[in-house]
Design an enzyme around this catalytic site. Structure first.
Site, short mmCIF file in Angstrom:
data_model
loop_
_atom_site.label_atom_id
_atom_site.label_comp_id
_atom_site.label_asym_id
_atom_site.label_seq_id
_atom_site.Cartn_x
_atom_site.Cartn_y
_atom_site.Cartn_z
N HIS A 277 -9.20 12.41 48.52
CA HIS A 277 -9.98 13.34 49.02
C HIS A 277 -10.84 12.54 50.37
O HIS A 277 -11.24 11.55 50.30
CB HIS A 277 -11.08 13.81 48.29
CG HIS A 277 -12.26 14.49 49.16
ND1 HIS A 277 -11.97 15.54 49.86
CD2 HIS A 277 -13.55 14.47 49.16
CE1 HIS A 277 -13.16 16.04 50.68
NE2 HIS A 277 -14.07 15.36 50.16
N GLU B 207 -15.63 26.13 49.08
CA GLU B 207 -16.99 25.88 48.97
C GLU B 207 -17.83 26.47 49.97
O GLU B 207 -18.85 26.44 50.10
CB GLU B 207 -17.35 24.43 48.70
CG GLU B 207 -16.98 23.83 49.94
CD GLU B 207 -17.48 22.14 49.29
OE1 GLU B 207 -18.77 22.05 49.16
OE2 GLU B 207 -16.38 21.25 49.29
N CYS C 58 -15.41 20.03 46.93
CA CYS C 58 -14.02 19.76 47.35
C CYS C 58 -13.05 19.77 46.45
O CYS C 58 -11.81 19.81 46.61
CB CYS C 58 -14.25 18.52 48.28
SG CYS C 58 -15.61 18.44 49.38
#
Ligand code: CAA
Length: 389
Positions: A235, A81, A113
């Site tokens: 994450h 990103e 992400c």
């Protein structure tokens, strides 16, 4: 029966410099426990001026090619990103730097992400179609928030490279996946900005909502129950977020949800992220590297993966750790990548943060800073010039 396909090799790289959070705390008068305990972050990687997602991605992938060659790689999927160009895929630069054959497809994927996981799942599907083929997945980002903003201590940088293949030596990716998409403006980066905009509170809530959403879909599709899963790689925008997310999931499933319960499932996944910081697309896979490197007994066990990308898209899936994963992990190399960074003070970090590449396209040679294998030598005629160091 689904054929065994998954992560055959995993290697990562990070930035040249490291800023300890104790140094940031000294600089801005914050209690260091807010970083160490509250966010669960000890330090963050800061890239050199001549490093970016391309140099980190190439550095992450090079050891994989050294070990396995490139004869069977037909596809490179680069997830990021923090792309370096609006048109050209970063993976094309990597393809040349690594000397891969012309007969390769290369493409870039974006959804905050999350896109590293999209790349992994697409790679699995490609190998499913032709089991002789291997796919090189690279997920890499430089996390950058405005100076003196709440997001600043959650910055970081890293790239993970994974070789996706049949009969994988590390982790077999298993179905089903639980999926979740929700149009929410919790974190984004308009095309004209080099730093992300984030609504911190909303982003944490949106993440937790995505945990519920993916889990609900996962169970409706016949997934395992939580107690059949030995560890979960989340994450990790900051490592306490993984604990928060797991406690949320435990209470959603009606189970005890204190810190002790989340430590069991998540504690072994946070070592690398705690000292690297947020690496966006790479973060969850650094969690996997940490888990594989810090355990000797999780062969044949099921690991969960919760991939969250603001905006938002999330996926929960599982993998089964290979019987002889200890022979194929890169524990020493991974620890070296982290320990060979150069420590900098807050003033040096601020200077790096404020350094801007020319937007007018004029020629500029960049200072030699990185000790990594590849560098961004400069900009000339609006073109980025990459070289082996
Ligand atoms: N000792 C111990 N703990 C302390 C402390 C101290 N002295 N001072 C504060 N803390 C604790 C707080 O209690 C809090 O913990 P809890 O949430 O468990 O209560 C924690 O430290 C953080 O403190 P604050 O909430 O006061 O911190 P903040 O207002 O500065 O912001 C943040 C925190 C919103 C996460 C901010 O860092 C931020 O905006 N980060 C970027 C966005 C982000 O990472 N979002 C995560 C979800 S989105 C996502 O995952 C995608 C992505 O990669 C961006």
């Amino acid at each position: 029966l689904t054929a065994a396909i998954g992560i055959h090799d995993l290697s990562f790289s990070t930035g040249q410099f490291v800023l300890p959070h104790a140094e940031s705390a000294r600089h801005n008068g914050t209690d260091v426990d807010k970083y160490h305990v509250g966010l669960g972050q000890v330090a963050m990687s800061v890239p050199a001026i001549d490093e970016d997602i391309v140099t980190m991605g190439a550095a992450a992938a090079a050891p994989i090619l050294e070990r396995h060659g490139h004869d069977r790689i037909r596809t490179i999927l680069f997830a990021t990103e923090t792309s370096v160009d609006q048109s050209k895929a970063a993976g094309v630069f990597v393809h040349r730097l690594l000397g891969l054959p012309e007969s390769t497809r290369v493409v870039e994927l974006k959804q905050a992400c999350y896109s590293g996981t999209a790349a992994l799942q697409l790679a699995v599907a490609l190998v499913q179609r032709d089991r002789r083929q291997q796919v090189l997945v690279i997920a890499g980002d430089v996390s950058k928030y405005p100076l003196d903003s709440p997001g600043e201590p959650t910055q970081g940088a890293a790239a993970v490279a994974m070789l996706v293949a049949a009969d994988p030596a590390l982790v077999r990716v298993v179905e089903p996946s639980g999926l979740f998409t929700n149009d929410v403006m919790d974190f984004w980066r308009p095309n004209y900005r080099s730093t992300a905009i984030v609504d911190g509170r909303l982003s944490v809530d949106a993440y937790l909502q995505a945990v519920e959403g993916t889990w609900k879909d996962y169970t409706e599709r016949g997934g395992l129950s939580l107690n059949e899963i030995a560890a979960v790689c989340y994450h990790q925008p900051f490592t306490t977020m993984a604990h928060k997310a797991h406690r949320h999931l435990l209470s959603y499933c009606g189970q005890p949800s204190d810190r002790r319960n989340s430590a069991e499932a998540v504690g072994r996944t946070t070592a690398y992220n705690a000292v690297i910081g947020n690496s966006y697309t790479a973060s969850m896979y650094l969690g996997l590297a940490s888990l594989l490197d810090s355990t000797d007994d999780i062969m044949d066990q099921t690991v969960g993966f919760l991939s969250y990308g603001s905006g938002s898209v999330a996926e929960f899936f599982t993998g089964v750790v290979a019987a002889d994963y200890r022979d194929h992990r890169r524990r020493n190399e991974n620890r070296d990548v982290i320990s060979r960074r150069t420590e900098i003070d807050y003033a040096a970090y601020r200077e790096l943060h404020e350094y801007d590449l020319p937007v007018s396209g004029e020629e500029r040679a960049l200072p030699r800073q990185t000790a990594g294998s590849f560098r961004l030598a400069g900009i000339a005629d609006h073109k980025r010039v990459y070289q082996p160091r």
